[in-house]
Structures are given as structure tokens and as C-alpha cells.
Scaffold this motif. Structure first.
Motif, PDB file in Angstrom:
ATOM      1  N   VAL A   1       0.876  -1.177   0.000  1.00 42.88           N
ATOM      2  CA  VAL A   1       0.000   0.000   0.000  1.00 42.88           C
ATOM      3  C   VAL A   1       0.912   1.225   0.000  1.00 42.88           C
ATOM      4  O   VAL A   1       1.707   1.400   0.919  1.00 42.88           O
ATOM      5  CB  VAL A   1      -0.914   0.024   1.240  1.00 42.88           C
ATOM      6  CG1 VAL A   1      -1.767   1.286   1.230  1.00 42.88           C
ATOM      7  CG2 VAL A   1      -1.775  -1.228   1.289  1.00 42.88           C
ATOM      8  N   PRO A   2       0.842   2.063  -1.034  1.00 41.29           N
ATOM      9  CA  PRO A   2       1.760   3.201  -1.127  1.00 41.29           C
ATOM     10  C   PRO A   2       1.663   4.132   0.073  1.00 41.29           C
ATOM     11  O   PRO A   2       0.586   4.609   0.422  1.00 41.29           O
ATOM     12  CB  PRO A   2       1.308   3.909  -2.412  1.00 41.29           C
ATOM     13  CG  PRO A   2       0.603   2.865  -3.202  1.00 41.29           C
ATOM     14  CD  PRO A   2      -0.069   1.986  -2.199  1.00 41.29           C
ATOM     15  N   ILE A   3       2.804   4.359   0.726  1.00 45.17           N
ATOM     16  CA  ILE A   3       2.843   5.311   1.841  1.00 45.17           C
ATOM     17  C   ILE A   3       3.859   6.418   1.578  1.00 45.17           C
ATOM     18  O   ILE A   3       3.924   7.381   2.338  1.00 45.17           O
ATOM     19  CB  ILE A   3       3.175   4.607   3.172  1.00 45.17           C
ATOM     20  CG1 ILE A   3       4.553   3.928   3.098  1.00 45.17           C
ATOM     21  CG2 ILE A   3       2.101   3.615   3.556  1.00 45.17           C
ATOM     22  CD1 ILE A   3       5.053   3.455   4.453  1.00 45.17           C
ATOM     23  N   ASN A   4       4.663   6.274   0.515  1.00 39.48           N
ATOM     24  CA  ASN A   4       5.601   7.332   0.165  1.00 39.48           C
ATOM     25  C   ASN A   4       4.807   8.571  -0.247  1.00 39.48           C
ATOM     26  O   ASN A   4       3.977   8.508  -1.161  1.00 39.48           O
ATOM     27  CB  ASN A   4       6.512   6.866  -0.979  1.00 39.48           C
ATOM     28  CG  ASN A   4       7.618   7.859  -1.282  1.00 39.48           C
ATOM     29  OD1 ASN A   4       7.371   9.025  -1.539  1.00 39.48           O
ATOM     30  ND2 ASN A   4       8.851   7.381  -1.265  1.00 39.48           N
ATOM     31  N   PRO A   5       5.025   9.715   0.423  1.00 40.43           N
ATOM     32  CA  PRO A   5       4.195  10.893   0.140  1.00 40.43           C
ATOM     33  C   PRO A   5       4.364  11.446  -1.270  1.00 40.43           C
ATOM     34  O   PRO A   5       3.549  12.249  -1.719  1.00 40.43           O
ATOM     35  CB  PRO A   5       4.671  11.909   1.184  1.00 40.43           C
ATOM     36  CG  PRO A   5       6.059  11.491   1.531  1.00 40.43           C
ATOM     37  CD  PRO A   5       6.048   9.992   1.456  1.00 40.43           C
ATOM     38  N   TYR A   6       5.409  11.000  -1.972  1.00 46.15           N
ATOM     39  CA  TYR A   6       5.676  11.557  -3.299  1.00 46.15           C
ATOM     40  C   TYR A   6       5.007  10.765  -4.426  1.00 46.15           C
ATOM     41  O   TYR A   6       5.119  11.132  -5.594  1.00 46.15           O
ATOM     42  CB  TYR A   6       7.182  11.628  -3.526  1.00 46.15           C
ATOM     43  CG  TYR A   6       7.901  12.391  -2.435  1.00 46.15           C
ATOM     44  CD1 TYR A   6       7.701  13.756  -2.273  1.00 46.15           C
ATOM     45  CD2 TYR A   6       8.751  11.738  -1.538  1.00 46.15           C
ATOM     46  CE1 TYR A   6       8.348  14.464  -1.260  1.00 46.15           C
ATOM     47  CE2 TYR A   6       9.400  12.431  -0.531  1.00 46.15           C
ATOM     48  CZ  TYR A   6       9.193  13.789  -0.393  1.00 46.15           C
ATOM     49  OH  TYR A   6       9.824  14.489   0.611  1.00 46.15           O
ATOM     50  N   THR A   7       4.318   9.711  -4.068  1.00 46.72           N
ATOM     51  CA  THR A   7       3.652   8.917  -5.107  1.00 46.72           C
ATOM     52  C   THR A   7       2.455   9.630  -5.720  1.00 46.72           C
ATOM     53  O   THR A   7       1.921   9.197  -6.744  1.00 46.72           O
ATOM     54  CB  THR A   7       3.180   7.563  -4.532  1.00 46.72           C
ATOM     55  OG1 THR A   7       2.302   7.807  -3.429  1.00 46.72           O
ATOM     56  CG2 THR A   7       4.359   6.727  -4.080  1.00 46.72           C
ATOM     57  N   THR A   8       2.033  10.731  -5.116  1.00 43.90           N
ATOM     58  CA  THR A   8       0.871  11.463  -5.641  1.00 43.90           C
ATOM     59  C   THR A   8       1.258  12.609  -6.575  1.00 43.90           C
ATOM     60  O   THR A   8       0.387  13.297  -7.106  1.00 43.90           O
ATOM     61  CB  THR A   8       0.029  12.023  -4.481  1.00 43.90           C
ATOM     62  OG1 THR A   8       0.849  12.901  -3.693  1.00 43.90           O
ATOM     63  CG2 THR A   8      -0.494  10.897  -3.599  1.00 43.90           C
ATOM     64  N   ILE A   9       2.569  12.850  -6.769  1.00 41.62           N
ATOM     65  CA  ILE A   9       2.994  13.939  -7.660  1.00 41.62           C
ATOM     66  C   ILE A   9       2.572  13.596  -9.081  1.00 41.62           C
ATOM     67  O   ILE A   9       2.899  12.528  -9.596  1.00 41.62           O
ATOM     68  CB  ILE A   9       4.509  14.166  -7.574  1.00 41.62           C
ATOM     69  CG1 ILE A   9       4.890  14.633  -6.162  1.00 41.62           C
ATOM     70  CG2 ILE A   9       4.971  15.194  -8.613  1.00 41.62           C
ATOM     71  CD1 ILE A   9       6.375  14.807  -5.948  1.00 41.62           C
TER      72      ILE A   9
END
Length: 732
Positions: A342-350
Motif C-alpha cells: 500500500v503506497p505510503i511514500n508521500p511523493y507517489t501522488t505527484i
């Protein structure tokens, strides 16, 4: 009966799925677990063959673990390079001319936003191509010790302090500010003493003493390590007879143990092959693969590591050695969020709306403006009035897109050449005429200089000359270089000088403004004599042409400073292959002759008024911190940016020390008539010297401090710069 079978099958499927999901959630994809535990769990899952397949830059997919293929090789030196169209910022040497770490941080933040956006979008489309990854092999913090080196424009210049300050800012902007995750992974290169010659970079052995190593070549790398750079690239060459990518002394003892590096090490591309092919420290590719791993290289850019299975069979290393090497590079991929269920890296939404957006285009223009260095401005001929009646634009670089790009570049839809920038800036009544005048390698002796009548009739002539990346750059990328990307001499090409002289004859006493595009120093004293104004524009990025016009026509008062020394002639340089600095009197810190333009030099349209507040004679103890205060005032009726530089000098020791060395910088923006007070904090770190053993010392006695808008070189005053403030500090 059929329905009961279907029901039973679904129950079994749900049970198996839930069990599998439960196992995975407690496995390497479980982001709640500690990083090192996740790395070890993944290594435990992998077969030896799978481990080896992950050790090269083109890492294979592990389908059974839902791990897609990944290519480590990506470039972002001054914009996302060789990938989808993205913002092209000024080449690194141009960014260095801003002397502005905060600006470099903003650039790197924009680059990493675009790089992450490209990766996120590519992943969503199932695209895993080269140059879409998150591991960027930038910045280059090698010291630009000799202008003949073709790749020098990839660096931040010849000064270790400036290189470290800008390199740190670049790394911070690239990697983001989340303590557990990376936006992208930056990489410092090329470790450890590497800057030409390009033509024999695979065989060359660079040699230095300990003093030069620790005073000149390693400090910028140390600064980047201290700020948490994710990667380091080992160099092609040998250093003091040891292969940079095949030496445990270099990579383990110095880089990891002494300097404290804790990231991944990648070989320069093909460097592991050099171990047997050109360095002859091994006999076979299998031996080279083993030596690379045992020396500490975690990722092989190349294919030699694909032979590691054979190396293990031959008893040259063990699977445990592979596990150790693999663990460091996997840590980086985990921090980038590549293995999160489950993506938790905050930069995956850029998202892709970050790519080459208006804000980034505006930033590219701002950086290019601040990189422009005004070297001469006789009788304040600049800025030109936008309503000037007629101008003539000429020169080999006036309409050339190549000079915007440098090397390791991307492409953009917003490229603005110098000619285009001028045309978009002048008034609607200004006549603009253009002729290139000559071909890049054309013999111009005896030929007419283009539209000579137009030049003679113009109110001002703007000649855009210099080099381009086809002359200077990486070995293999420079068709106009006969020395593998380097230059044999640094003089301006003869055809350009002849052309300028003929042009000057035609226009007589009318203004000749020379704009120089180049990534390195060009010896051109005759140009200095005949030109009324000279602007050094570097390789200024997609908005470079507009930025040049902004400076020429007064939209921006130039504030750039030289991050290199521009010499008068090749004869001032000494032996290109001599890496010694202090003994051979190289770079501004030890150069005793007078250059054409010194390091740190750069004029503005109106000098600032600045004065020291307090006494010019100070004293301190080693534990003290001094606050040196100055007041600066903008005397102009327009806004100006300026770079205030602090240099330290102590030349009375038993071993060689710099004539003066940059130790601090401050950037200040002043509105018309505005004043500001600036404080420079000075402590023992700024006063430390490096002795002949490469050790830091803090000698007692008197130190000379110079603060001003240029370095304290005497030549600066001859060129019209202001006298710096001088003070002394006695260390008790």
C-alpha cells in the motif's frame, strides 16, 4: 451440486488469498516493519540467480514477487534528461555562477518533482523504460581544476566550498524532506579524484598528495555525504594506482568508514569492465565482478555482474558477499517506495501537471538571469534601450539551440535562442537584423563578414560567440573535439576572433556587445580589448535566450559571478595531467599570475555601497564565534541582486596555503535605494588549514578576511570591481 462446487471453490480461493495476503503483509511489502528487516526479508525470498539479476543497472523483473524490472540509470543534472520533454535549466556551471544555494535547491526541487511525476505516470501505464526511474546520477561535484577538461561544465566550478554548498542544496532539493522516504535518489560523482583527460579516462592514473586530496578533491563529497546523499558513483580512472571501482581502500576505508557514507555505490558505466580490460588488476570478467562486489560496488552499470554466478562457482566470493552488496541498494529502492503493498511514500501522488509547468519555466528564466556574468561594460553601454533604432545580431551561437543545452540535457517546447529573446524584448519600432556570419569551423580569412552593410548601419551590434557542447563534453558526445571531449588549447577559435575584428572595423565606434556561450574558460584578451561590453552566458537552458535579452535590455541587472578562473592563455595552465593543486599553483587559490578574469568576478549595472560596522581588527579563541556585520545599500533606481563573498587568507605557515579561499556567501536582493545589514558568522571551521599530511589544523596567529562583491584578486580592481572590505582576526 454445481452451485455447491462453485461455492466451495470460492471459499478455498478466499482462504488462499487471505493467507497469501497475510504472509505478504508481514513480509518485505509490509511498510510498518523496520527498513533493514524488510530488506532482509526480501533477500531471504530471492534465489541466488534472482539476486544477481538485481545487481546490474538494468535490474530484472521478479514476477513471482510482483517486482517489475527497473533501470537504475537516470540523469537530472540540470533537468530531467534523455526522457520525456521536461524543463531544461541552465547547465550546472551556469547554476554555479549564481553563487546561490537556495536557488539551486529550488531548481533541484523542480527537477525531482518532474522526475517523480514521470516515474509515477510511467508506472501507472506499465512503462519501465530507461530514463524513467527515480535514481538520478547527479550531481557532479568533481573540481573543475583545468578548463581543458570537456566535462567541466557539469560541475559547480573550481572551488571546494562553493561546490559543496551548491551540491548540498541540490541533494536536499532532489531527495525531499521526508525523514523516512526519498522523493528521488541523488548520486554524487565521480569518486574520487576525476577530471580529465577525457580521451584516456579508462586508463588514466590521477595522483595527488594528501594535502590536495583533503583540501581540494574530497570536501564537496564530504558535504554531500553529511547531508545524506543516497548514492556515490565511483570513477573510471585509477587514483594513486588503485582502481576507483575496484579498491576496498577507496570505497570501504575512505568513503564508508572515514567519510561516513551509508548509501549505495554504483560504478560508472563500464568501469567494472575496466578492471580487466584496461587497468589489468584482474585477468577475467569473473574476477572483475568479484572484485567489484568485494570492493563495495552495489550496482554495476554494465553487465559484468551478470557473471557473478560463475564467480561464486570459481570460489572468488560467496553468496553472503552478494547479500551484503545487494542490501545497500535495496535500502534505496525501499526508501523510494518501490516495494510497498500500500503506497505510503508521500511523493507517489505527484502528477504530470508538474512537468514543465509555468512555474518551472519561470524558474528556468530566473536562474538563467542570475547566472549571467557581466565582464565588461565600458561607458555603461549596457543596458541598451528597448526602443533602440536598429540592432544587428550575429555570431555562431545567436540562433543555435545546442548552446542552450549543455550536456546531460532534456528537451522542451519552450526553447528560446538569444536571437529569439532579443526579438521578443525590443520595441515594436526596433529594426532587428540577423546573419550568422560564418560556419562554426569555417576558414574566414579573406571572406566578407556577412551583411556588412547592416552591421555598419546598426546602432549596436550583438555578437553571440563561443563554444557549444559539440566542442566540449563527454568522450563520444563531442564530434568537434579531437581529444575525446577536451580541448588542447583554451584560446577562442581563430575564425571567431578574425570575424570579430572585421566586424569591429565595419562598425567603427558604434557599440559591439559580445555574448559568450561556453561551459569553460576561453582565453580572449583581444576580445576584451575590442568589445564595449561582454556578457558570459554559459549554456543557459531553455529560457537562456530570453535571460540574455533581459540583461542586455535592462529587465535584470546582472549578478552572476565566475565559479572558475578565465585565464589569458593556455600557457598559464601547466600540465593538464598534473592533478596537484598546491605545488603546481592551480585554481584561483594558488594561482600567482594575473588571469584575464578572476574567480568570483562579475559586475553589476550599479555598484552597491557597503561598509563594515565595527572595528577591522578582531580577536577570538578557537571556541568562539564572531559576528562580522556589514551594511549594504543599493544606490541604483532599480532592484538589484548581489552576491557578497567572504574569503580567508593565512599565508605565513610552513606548508602551502591558499592565497585566499572562499568560506562564505550571502545573496541579497535590494530594491531601489534600500539598505540591509548582513551578518557573517565566523568560527574555527572557516579558519582551519590542511597541512602536508592532509590533516586539519587551526594555527594561532593573524588571519586576513576580505568581504566584497568579488574575490580579493588585484585584477578585479583593474576590471572595475569594488575594493573589498579588509579586516584581520587574531586567533589566540
Amino acid at each position: 451440486m454445481r452451485q455447491s462446487h462453485v461455492f466451495l471453490r470460492n471459499i478455498i480461493f478466499i482462504f488462499i488469498f487471505s493467507q497469501t495476503h497475510s504472509l505478504v503483509s508481514q513480509n518485505f511489502q509490509d511498510s510498518s516493519l523496520p527498513l533493514k528487516q524488510r530488506v532482509q526479508l526480501l533477500i531471504n525470498e530471492l534465489t541466488l540467480e534472482e539476486k544477481v539479476s538485481l545487481m546490474v543497472n538494468k535490474a530484472a523483473a521478479i514476477d513471482r514477487l510482483n517486482i517489475p524490472e527497473y533501470n537504475w540509470w537516470n540523469e537530472g543534472l540540470h533537468g530531467v534528461a534523455r526522457s520525456v520533454p521536461a524543463t531544461v535549466f541552465p547547465q550546472a556551471i551556469g547554476m554555479a555562477a549564481t553563487f546561490n544555494p537556495n536557488l539551486v535547491y529550488r531548481v533541484a526541487t523542480a527537477i525531482s518533482d518532474e522526475g517523480r511525476a514521470i516515474y509515477n505516470h510511467a508506472q501507472s501505464k506499465g512503462v519501465y523504460r530507461w530514463y524513467t526511474g527515480l535514481t538520478f546520477w547527479s550531481p557532479n561535484v568533481n573540481i573543475f581544476r583545468d578548463p581543458r577538461w570537456g566535462r567541466g561544465h557539469e560541475t559547480y566550478g573550481e572551488d571546494p566550498f562553493l561546490s559543496g554548498a551548491l551540491g548540498k542544496a541540490f541533494v536536499q532539493g532532489m531527495q525531499g524532506n521526508d525523514k523516512n522516504h526519498l522523493k528521488v535518489a541523488a548520486c554524487a560523482k565521480h569518486f574520487m579524484v576525476h577530471n580529465g583527460p577525457e580521451g584516456n579516462r579508462f586508463t588514466f592514473n590521477s595522483e595527488t598528495n594528501k594535502k590536495d586530496l583533503y583540501e581540494t578533491y574530497l570536501p564537496a563529497f564530504q558535504d554531500l555525504i553529511d547531508t545524506g546523499v543516497a548514492g556515490v558513483m565511483c570513477a573510471y580512472n585509477k587514483y594513486n594506482t588503485e582502481s576507483c571501482c575496484g579498491s576496498s581502500n577507496i570505497l570501504s576505508d575512505v568513503l564508508r568508514k572515514e567519510m561516513g557514507f551509508d548509501g549505495y555505490i554504483v560504478s560508472d558505466c563500464g568501469a567494472i569492465n575496466n578492471l580487466h580490460d584496461t587497468h589489468k588488476v584482474t585477468r577475467t570478467p569473473e574476477e572483475s565482478a568479484a572484485l567489484g562486489v568485494l570492493s563495495g560496488v552495489n550496482v554495476n552499470c554494465g553487465q559484468v555482474y551478470s557473471l557473478l554466478l560463475k564467480s561464486i562457482e570459481l570460489g572468488l566470493l560467496t553468496e553472503k558477499d552478494v547479500n551484503k552488496a545487494l542490501s545497500k541498494q535495496l535500502e534505496i529502492r525501499f526508501k523510494l517506495g518501490m516495494f510497498d503493498l500500500v503506497p505510503i511514500n508521500p511523493y507517489t501522488t505527484i502528477s504530470i501537471d508538474k512537468i514543465n509547468n509555468q512555474a518551472h519555466v519561470a524558474l528556468a528564466r530566473e536562474v538563467a538571469q542570475k547566472s549571467m556574468v557581466l565582464l565588461k561594460n565600458s561607458n555603461n553601454i549596457l543596458p541598451l534601450k528597448k526602443g533602440i533604432g536598429q540592432i544587428y545580431v550575429t555570431g555562431n551561437n545567436a540562433a543555435d539551440v545546442n548552446v542552450l543545452l549543455g550536456n546531460y540535457y532534456g528537451v522542451s517546447k519552450n526553447m528560446v535562442t538569444v536571437l529569439e529573446g532579443i526579438a521578443s524584448t525590443v520595441s515594436k519600432t526596433t529594426i532587428v537584423q540577423y546573419n550568422q556570419g560564418f560556419l562554426v569551423q569555417q576558414d574566414v580569412k579573406g571572406m566578407k563578414t556577412g551583411q556588412s552593410g547592416n552591421a555598419a548601419n546598426a546602432d549596436a551590434t550583438i555578437a553571440v560567440i563561443g563554444l557549444n557542447p559539440l566542442f566540449e563534453g563527454e568522450n563520444g558526445d563531442t564530434p568537434f573535439s579531437i581529444t575525446g571531449g577536451d580541448r588542447k588549447t583554451i584560446e577562442l577559435p581563430e575564425n571567431q576572433l578574425i570575424y570579430l575584428k572585421k566586424l569591429k572595423e565595419q562598425i567603427s565606434d558604434k557599440p559591439l556587445i559580445v555574448v559568450v556561450c561556453s561551459g569553460s574558460a576561453i582565453a580572449m584578451p583581444e576580445v576584451h580589448d575590442i568589445a564595449d561590453a561582454i556578457v558570459w552566458a554559459w549554456y543557459p537552458g531553455e529560457q537562456g535566450g530570453q535571460a540574455v535579452a533581459d540583461v542586455l535590455f535592462g529587465n535584470y541587472s546582472p549578478s552572476g559571478k565566475l565559479p572558475i578562473t578565465i585565464y589569458k592563455a593556455t600557457s598559464q595552465l601547466g600540465d593538464f595531467e598534473d592533478y596537484s593543486i598546491s605545488e603546481s599553483k592551480k585554481t584561483y587559490r594558488y594561482f600567482e599570475d594575473s588571469p584575464l578574469y578572476p574567480f568570483g568576478f562579475g559586475l553589476s549595472y550599479q555598484p552597491l555601497d557597503f561598509k563594515l560596522e565595527g572595528t577591522s581588527k578582531l580577536s577570538m579563541k578557537s571556541k568562539d564565534t564572531l559576528n562580522i556585520k556589514i551594511k549594504v545599500r543599493n544606490l541604483a533606481d532599480f532592484e538589484q541582486n548581489e552576491v557578497i563573498q567572504l574569503y580567508v587568507s593565512k599565508t605565513d605557515l610552513s606548508y602551502p596555503t591558499p592565497l585566499f579561499a572562499l568560506k562564505n556567501i550571502q545573496n541579497v536582493t535590494l530594491k531601489a535605494g534600500q539598505s540591509k545589514r548582513l551578518t557573517f558568522k565566523l568560527c574555527k571551521t572557516h579558519l582551519q588549514q590542511i597541512n602536508d599530511k592532509g590533516e586539519k589544523e587551526l594555527p594561532k596567529g593573524v588571519y586576513k578576511i576580505c568581504i566584497g562583491t568579488t574575490s580579493p584578486a588585484a585584477r578585479n580592481i583593474e576590471l572595475g570591481a569594488q575594493m573589498p572590505i579588509e579586516l584581520t582576526i587574531k586567533l589566540k
